[in-house]
Motif scaffolding. Sequence first.
Motif, PDB file in Angstrom:
ATOM      1  N   ASN A  36      47.412  26.285  -2.677  1.00 10.61           N
ATOM      2  CA  ASN A  36      46.192  25.896  -1.970  1.00 10.61           C
ATOM      3  C   ASN A  36      45.506  24.754  -2.707  1.00 10.61           C
ATOM      4  O   ASN A  36      45.457  24.744  -3.941  1.00 10.61           O
ATOM      5  CB  ASN A  36      45.232  27.086  -1.870  1.00 10.61           C
ATOM      6  CG  ASN A  36      43.800  26.658  -1.602  1.00 10.61           C
ATOM      7  OD1 ASN A  36      42.934  26.812  -2.451  1.00 10.61           O
ATOM      8  ND2 ASN A  36      43.538  26.075  -0.439  1.00 10.61           N
ATOM      9  N   TYR A  37      45.017  23.794  -1.940  1.00  5.35           N
ATOM     10  CA  TYR A  37      44.261  22.689  -2.521  1.00  5.35           C
ATOM     11  C   TYR A  37      43.150  22.316  -1.558  1.00  5.35           C
ATOM     12  O   TYR A  37      43.209  22.618  -0.361  1.00  5.35           O
ATOM     13  CB  TYR A  37      45.169  21.486  -2.784  1.00  5.35           C
ATOM     14  CG  TYR A  37      45.695  20.820  -1.525  1.00  5.35           C
ATOM     15  CD1 TYR A  37      45.097  19.674  -1.011  1.00  5.35           C
ATOM     16  CD2 TYR A  37      46.782  21.357  -0.831  1.00  5.35           C
ATOM     17  CE1 TYR A  37      45.569  19.078   0.147  1.00  5.35           C
ATOM     18  CE2 TYR A  37      47.256  20.772   0.324  1.00  5.35           C
ATOM     19  CZ  TYR A  37      46.644  19.632   0.813  1.00  5.35           C
ATOM     20  OH  TYR A  37      47.106  19.045   1.965  1.00  5.35           O
ATOM     21  N   SER A  38      42.133  21.655  -2.094  1.00 11.14           N
ATOM     22  CA  SER A  38      41.013  21.222  -1.263  1.00 11.14           C
ATOM     23  C   SER A  38      41.143  19.761  -0.867  1.00 11.14           C
ATOM     24  O   SER A  38      41.065  19.411   0.306  1.00 11.14           O
ATOM     25  CB  SER A  38      39.693  21.453  -1.994  1.00 11.14           C
ATOM     26  OG  SER A  38      38.610  20.987  -1.211  1.00 11.14           O
ATOM     27  N   ARG A  39      41.359  18.878  -1.878  1.00 12.03           N
ATOM     28  CA  ARG A  39      41.412  17.442  -1.593  1.00 12.03           C
ATOM     29  C   ARG A  39      42.635  16.734  -2.177  1.00 12.03           C
ATOM     30  O   ARG A  39      43.088  15.740  -1.626  1.00 12.03           O
ATOM     31  CB  ARG A  39      40.149  16.757  -2.144  1.00 12.03           C
ATOM     32  CG  ARG A  39      38.860  17.155  -1.443  1.00 12.03           C
ATOM     33  CD  ARG A  39      37.660  16.381  -1.972  1.00 12.03           C
ATOM     34  NE  ARG A  39      37.469  16.577  -3.402  1.00 12.03           N
ATOM     35  CZ  ARG A  39      36.771  17.587  -3.920  1.00 12.03           C
ATOM     36  NH1 ARG A  39      36.222  18.483  -3.141  1.00 12.03           N
ATOM     37  NH2 ARG A  39      36.629  17.693  -5.233  1.00 12.03           N
ATOM     38  N   LYS A  41      45.897  16.168  -2.358  1.00 10.51           N
ATOM     39  CA  LYS A  41      47.196  16.416  -1.713  1.00 10.51           C
ATOM     40  C   LYS A  41      48.352  15.946  -2.583  1.00 10.51           C
ATOM     41  O   LYS A  41      49.404  16.593  -2.642  1.00 10.51           O
ATOM     42  CB  LYS A  41      47.254  15.725  -0.355  1.00 10.51           C
ATOM     43  CG  LYS A  41      48.530  16.036   0.434  1.00 10.51           C
ATOM     44  CD  LYS A  41      48.515  15.377   1.797  1.00 10.51           C
ATOM     45  CE  LYS A  41      49.714  15.787   2.637  1.00 10.51           C
ATOM     46  NZ  LYS A  41      51.007  15.455   1.990  1.00 10.51           N
ATOM     47  N   GLN A  62      46.076  23.065   2.794  1.00  5.88           N
ATOM     48  CA  GLN A  62      44.758  22.519   2.483  1.00  5.88           C
ATOM     49  C   GLN A  62      43.703  23.449   3.057  1.00  5.88           C
ATOM     50  O   GLN A  62      43.738  23.819   4.236  1.00  5.88           O
ATOM     51  CB  GLN A  62      44.612  21.115   3.095  1.00  5.88           C
ATOM     52  CG  GLN A  62      43.348  20.374   2.676  1.00  5.88           C
ATOM     53  CD  GLN A  62      42.096  20.839   3.419  1.00  5.88           C
ATOM     54  OE1 GLN A  62      42.167  21.239   4.580  1.00  5.88           O
ATOM     55  NE2 GLN A  62      40.961  20.794   2.744  1.00  5.88           N
ATOM     56  N   ASP A  64      39.327  24.436   2.165  1.00  5.80           N
ATOM     57  CA  ASP A  64      38.122  24.419   1.341  1.00  5.80           C
ATOM     58  C   ASP A  64      37.593  25.845   1.266  1.00  5.80           C
ATOM     59  O   ASP A  64      37.081  26.380   2.250  1.00  5.80           O
ATOM     60  CB  ASP A  64      37.090  23.484   1.974  1.00  5.80           C
ATOM     61  CG  ASP A  64      35.774  23.428   1.208  1.00  5.80           C
ATOM     62  OD1 ASP A  64      35.592  24.215   0.258  1.00  5.80           O
ATOM     63  OD2 ASP A  64      34.923  22.606   1.582  1.00  5.80           O
TER      64      ASP A  64
END
Length: 250
Positions: A36-39, A41, A62, A64
């Motif tokens: 999982n990541y927010s910004r 990539k 992705q 938040d």
Amino acid sequence: MENLRNKTALITGSARGLGKAIAERYAAMGANIVINYSRDKSSADQVVSNIRAMGANVIAVQADISKVAEIERLFEEAKGAFGKIDIVVANAGIEMVETPVTDFTEEQFDRLFAINTKGAYFTLQMAAKTVEDNGRILYIASSTTAFPIPGMAVYGGSKTTPRYLVDVLAKEIGHRGVTVNSIIPFAVDHSGIFVDPDSYPDLRRSLIESCPMGRLAEVEDVANIAEFFASSLSSFVNGQHLLVNGGANQ
């Protein structure tokens, strides 16, 4: 090393730092991995590439985690890809240090609590609803919840509520064989605010001086404990908070 083959692990905030180290450790143990990541990539794509090179199955999502709808989507995509979730590590968070209580703004307070408290709470809630029986839920806390440090009041406060949630959740879902625990790391070198070796020199020096082992933690130190908590070796360890701090007094 215990075998996690046929298990699926979801790790929030796993594009770099501690989350990345834990994801790659679980991949090495044979688990399917949900990054999982927010910004960031590009960093997430690199972790995916690393894990595929190990021969493990992996997807990156992705989301938040300050938004409940996105947490729900993250879990839905994980289940859609692998059919089930066995291990959840609530790791995503942000740090803010060297800011006295008198200097914090409402905006800073809201941002820290939106991610570190609300985000962690609803990640743990979704984990409790979703994880398979005999699964594992982990929260990555902070040693500031055990040792108050000037300049870290709001950061430490934002990490304290989810730590208490671990205690309650362990009692609420333990009957399913699910364990809920937290790892409480010392400041981690090459991660978070210390990803740059030249950052926060005074704080770094103070922390190292407080540690009998004379160093900060490394991501591998935390991944070692995450490995234990994900394995069958910890099947009767529930509602615990393990300090990984080399005996430091702060």
